[in-house]
Design a protein around this motif. Sequence first.
Motif, PDB file in Angstrom:
ATOM      1  N   ASN A 108       0.332  -1.205  -0.397  1.00 50.16           N
ATOM      2  CA  ASN A 108      -0.060  -0.018   0.026  1.00 50.16           C
ATOM      3  C   ASN A 108       0.647   1.510  -0.102  1.00 50.16           C
ATOM      4  O   ASN A 108       1.865   1.354   0.727  1.00 50.16           O
ATOM      5  N   ASN A 109       0.539   2.582  -0.570  1.00 51.23           N
ATOM      6  CA  ASN A 109       1.006   3.607  -0.150  1.00 51.23           C
ATOM      7  C   ASN A 109       0.881   4.186   0.982  1.00 51.23           C
ATOM      8  O   ASN A 109      -0.449   4.111   1.752  1.00 51.23           O
ATOM      9  N   VAL A 110       1.764   3.889   1.888  1.00 49.86           N
ATOM     10  CA  VAL A 110       1.964   4.455   3.161  1.00 49.86           C
ATOM     11  C   VAL A 110       3.057   5.919   2.805  1.00 49.86           C
ATOM     12  O   VAL A 110       4.646   5.609   2.400  1.00 49.86           O
ATOM     13  N   GLU A 111       2.652   6.985   4.036  1.00 51.54           N
ATOM     14  CA  GLU A 111       3.890   8.089   3.918  1.00 51.54           C
ATOM     15  C   GLU A 111       4.908   8.011   5.288  1.00 51.54           C
ATOM     16  O   GLU A 111       5.737   8.320   5.145  1.00 51.54           O
ATOM     17  N   LEU A 112       4.326   7.094   5.800  1.00 50.60           N
ATOM     18  CA  LEU A 112       5.484   7.053   7.574  1.00 50.60           C
ATOM     19  C   LEU A 112       4.571   5.874   8.236  1.00 50.60           C
ATOM     20  O   LEU A 112       3.865   5.980   8.338  1.00 50.60           O
ATOM     21  N   VAL A 113       6.205   5.540   8.675  1.00 50.31           N
ATOM     22  CA  VAL A 113       5.848   4.013  10.221  1.00 50.31           C
ATOM     23  C   VAL A 113       6.373   4.461  11.054  1.00 50.31           C
ATOM     24  O   VAL A 113       7.507   5.092  10.880  1.00 50.31           O
ATOM     25  N   VAL A 114       5.337   4.122  12.089  1.00 47.45           N
ATOM     26  CA  VAL A 114       5.755   3.794  13.163  1.00 47.45           C
ATOM     27  C   VAL A 114       5.941   2.835  13.958  1.00 47.45           C
ATOM     28  O   VAL A 114       5.396   2.246  13.943  1.00 47.45           O
ATOM     29  N   LEU A 115       7.237   2.298  14.452  1.00 47.81           N
ATOM     30  CA  LEU A 115       8.166   1.220  14.656  1.00 47.81           C
ATOM     31  C   LEU A 115       8.160   0.900  15.853  1.00 47.81           C
ATOM     32  O   LEU A 115       9.332   1.637  16.483  1.00 47.81           O
ATOM     33  N   ASP A 116       7.965   0.313  16.391  1.00 44.27           N
ATOM     34  CA  ASP A 116       8.711   0.170  17.792  1.00 44.27           C
ATOM     35  C   ASP A 116       9.744  -1.755  17.745  1.00 44.27           C
ATOM     36  O   ASP A 116       9.546  -1.675  16.740  1.00 44.27           O
ATOM     37  N   VAL A 117      10.289  -1.266  18.533  1.00 41.43           N
ATOM     38  CA  VAL A 117      11.917  -2.209  18.596  1.00 41.43           C
ATOM     39  C   VAL A 117      11.182  -3.634  18.947  1.00 41.43           C
ATOM     40  O   VAL A 117      11.987  -4.547  18.265  1.00 41.43           O
ATOM     41  N   GLY A 118      10.806  -3.575  19.544  1.00 40.57           N
ATOM     42  CA  GLY A 118      10.256  -5.096  20.392  1.00 40.57           C
ATOM     43  C   GLY A 118       9.248  -5.132  20.183  1.00 40.57           C
ATOM     44  O   GLY A 118       8.471  -5.386  21.290  1.00 40.57           O
ATOM     45  N   LEU A 119       9.253  -6.107  19.201  1.00 40.77           N
ATOM     46  CA  LEU A 119       7.714  -6.517  19.054  1.00 40.77           C
ATOM     47  C   LEU A 119       8.034  -8.303  19.138  1.00 40.77           C
ATOM     48  O   LEU A 119       9.031  -8.414  19.575  1.00 40.77           O
ATOM     49  N   PRO A 120       6.394  -8.717  19.141  1.00 38.52           N
ATOM     50  CA  PRO A 120       6.589  -9.861  19.744  1.00 38.52           C
ATOM     51  C   PRO A 120       7.226 -11.288  18.438  1.00 38.52           C
ATOM     52  O   PRO A 120       7.610 -12.333  19.064  1.00 38.52           O
ATOM     53  N   ASP A 121       7.133 -11.102  17.681  1.00 33.47           N
ATOM     54  CA  ASP A 121       7.405 -11.924  16.352  1.00 33.47           C
ATOM     55  C   ASP A 121       8.555 -11.609  15.677  1.00 33.47           C
ATOM     56  O   ASP A 121       9.246 -12.136  14.718  1.00 33.47           O
ATOM     57  N   VAL A 122       9.378 -10.261  15.594  1.00 30.05           N
ATOM     58  CA  VAL A 122      10.449  -9.921  15.052  1.00 30.05           C
ATOM     59  C   VAL A 122      11.385  -8.440  15.173  1.00 30.05           C
ATOM     60  O   VAL A 122      10.172  -7.697  15.695  1.00 30.05           O
ATOM     61  N   ASN A 123      12.291  -9.271  15.347  1.00 27.10           N
ATOM     62  CA  ASN A 123      13.093  -7.218  15.853  1.00 27.10           C
ATOM     63  C   ASN A 123      13.004  -6.063  14.982  1.00 27.10           C
ATOM     64  O   ASN A 123      12.978  -6.102  14.040  1.00 27.10           O
ATOM     65  N   GLY A 124      12.272  -4.999  16.313  1.00 26.05           N
ATOM     66  CA  GLY A 124      12.253  -3.821  15.197  1.00 26.05           C
ATOM     67  C   GLY A 124      13.233  -3.193  13.666  1.00 26.05           C
ATOM     68  O   GLY A 124      13.190  -2.594  12.854  1.00 26.05           O
ATOM     69  N   PHE A 125      14.629  -3.148  14.805  1.00 21.62           N
ATOM     70  CA  PHE A 125      15.863  -2.692  14.286  1.00 21.62           C
ATOM     71  C   PHE A 125      15.907  -4.201  11.904  1.00 21.62           C
ATOM     72  O   PHE A 125      15.801  -3.118  11.361  1.00 21.62           O
TER      73      PHE A 125
END
Length: 233
Positions: free
Chosen positions: A47-64
């Motif tokens: 999808n067309n997305v302008e910005l992502v706010v991303l947590d580092v400590g997600l339950p399924d994958v490292n945010g980095f």
Amino acid sequence: MSAKATVVIIEDEPAIADNLIHVLEMDGFNVCWFATGEQGLAYVAGNNVELVVLDVGLPDVNGFELCKTIREFSDVAIIFLTARNDEIDRVVGLEIGADDYVTKPFSPREMLARIKLRIKKPVSTPIEVENCNSIDITASLLQSANYDYCVNGQMIGLTAVEFKILDKLINSNANVLSREQLLLAADIAPSASYERNIDSHIKAIRNKLRSYGLDDLIKTKRGFGYFYSESSL
């Protein structure tokens, strides 16, 4: 805002997501929230997305790692939101392509201001050249506007770190700048373990300039660093 910009929140804590959703929607943004990295990645990729706010400590994958994956196919603005406030984490986050790094607890209003600052116009959307501030040595080629550079009125699509590096090079009057100087220009504390990452940012900038046949404007002085020049020498 004249048209709703889409912000994706990838955050596994509902209370935090709810606060952000509230202030963003009140300001006219379209907001999509995902509690896992896999769900958020699938949406951003399709999808067309302008910005992502991303947590580092997600339950399924490292945010980095998720940021690295997004950067393989998109220049969308990314703001890390995390409880990890060590300097090394901030440096890593910016080095791998994030545009900003915010630690918890945070002010939703401050986050809104940061989001509005980081959202860029799409690369394919032309802007009026007269709205750009001409750089003397590149008046006919590169111009600065909205924390990006444009060519013939078209935005290149630089990340925050890339913009700071290119801006420093352009305004250094063809002087050679060391990797340490470019790290400082990008607001990253110089460190021997990170100096070589400047090479990756230079490569990314050159790749974006290559679309306009301008990748040779950034030159390498082996053993010293980089400089910017329109000369073919």
